[in-house]
Design a protein around this motif. Sequence first.
Motif, short mmCIF file in Angstrom:
data_model
loop_
_atom_site.label_atom_id
_atom_site.label_comp_id
_atom_site.label_asym_id
_atom_site.label_seq_id
_atom_site.Cartn_x
_atom_site.Cartn_y
_atom_site.Cartn_z
N GLN A 11 -11.15 107.44 80.29
CA GLN A 11 -10.18 108.48 79.94
C GLN A 11 -8.90 108.24 80.72
O GLN A 11 -8.89 108.26 81.95
N PRO A 14 -4.47 111.88 78.17
CA PRO A 14 -4.90 112.40 76.88
C PRO A 14 -5.51 111.35 75.96
O PRO A 14 -5.90 111.66 74.83
N ARG A 16 -8.43 108.63 75.14
CA ARG A 16 -9.77 108.15 75.45
C ARG A 16 -9.90 106.72 74.93
O ARG A 16 -9.78 106.46 73.73
N ALA A 44 -15.30 112.93 71.61
CA ALA A 44 -13.84 112.94 71.68
C ALA A 44 -13.24 114.05 70.82
O ALA A 44 -12.26 114.69 71.22
N ASP A 47 -13.48 117.36 72.65
CA ASP A 47 -12.82 117.47 73.95
C ASP A 47 -11.35 117.88 73.76
O ASP A 47 -10.54 117.10 73.24
N THR A 50 -8.63 115.41 74.99
CA THR A 50 -8.43 114.12 74.33
C THR A 50 -7.59 114.32 73.08
O THR A 50 -7.99 115.04 72.16
N ILE A 53 -7.71 108.57 70.38
CA ILE A 53 -8.80 107.67 70.73
C ILE A 53 -8.36 106.25 70.43
O ILE A 53 -7.91 105.95 69.32
N LYS A 100 -8.36 113.63 64.84
CA LYS A 100 -7.54 113.05 65.90
C LYS A 100 -7.20 111.60 65.56
O LYS A 100 -8.00 110.89 64.96
#
Length: 262
Positions: A11, A14, A16, A44, A47, A50, A53, A100
């Motif tokens: 991590q 922000p 991952r 992810a 979270d 996060t 990704i 995301k």
Amino acid sequence: MTDAEPLLVVQRGPVRWLWLNRPQRRNALDATLVEALDKQITSAEADPGTAVIAVAGKGPSFCAGGDFHQFLDLHDRGHHPVDFLTDVSACFSRIAASPKPWVAVLHGHAVAGGLELALACDVVVAADTTLIGDGHLKRRLVPAGGSSVRLPGAVGRGLSRWLLLTGELLPATAFAHTGWIHAIVPEAELDATATRVCHQLADRHSPAQQRLKTLLHRIDGASSEHALREELTAFADNWHASSVADALRAFLTPSTTKADNQ
């Protein structure tokens, strides 16, 4: 988490970072790695810290495709590899549908399943020397992780047909005109460029971005689910109809193994 695990998770604020960690196999996808990747999708997305990704590869390559040892092990135990590839396809579809943003960071080789993983991501950054291609036909295989469905939209019909029907690998620079790869840079600049791209995306993190990402997938994928099922069916039929297992076994013998065609 140890360096022996198939997927390393780091991590960085922000962002991952998910590092495919089977360098001895050029990060070829097996059941353990796919399961770990699938779990990280869930983690992810849940979270709130996060926003983005990134997926990258340890060792000499991003990902050289599916692990043929896994295919042959399943075959020798009386199981069909399409069952494993159904999990791969579902995992990549989850990445494509994620609210995301996902960034693929390519170097070395992004072939077959490695290409399909990159195609499922929203943004691609690549080292200029990365060799990219579908590659399945070189081993008498047909795709099963989404390349026949997603590649035409990424690089255009003509180039996608060439890559799919020849299995040829091309350097990342050959894709510059397609717009699919957001940034192509020397490998020494890859990490810094990918970090900058990820933080640009993270700076726009909001419920609106997530809703927009979901909308974009819904529009892009409106007619793709049936096509993905058809792709898996074609893989299964081809596996039965051809001597694919014998061809893969010959490829995996020490005298014929070639890392760039794994």
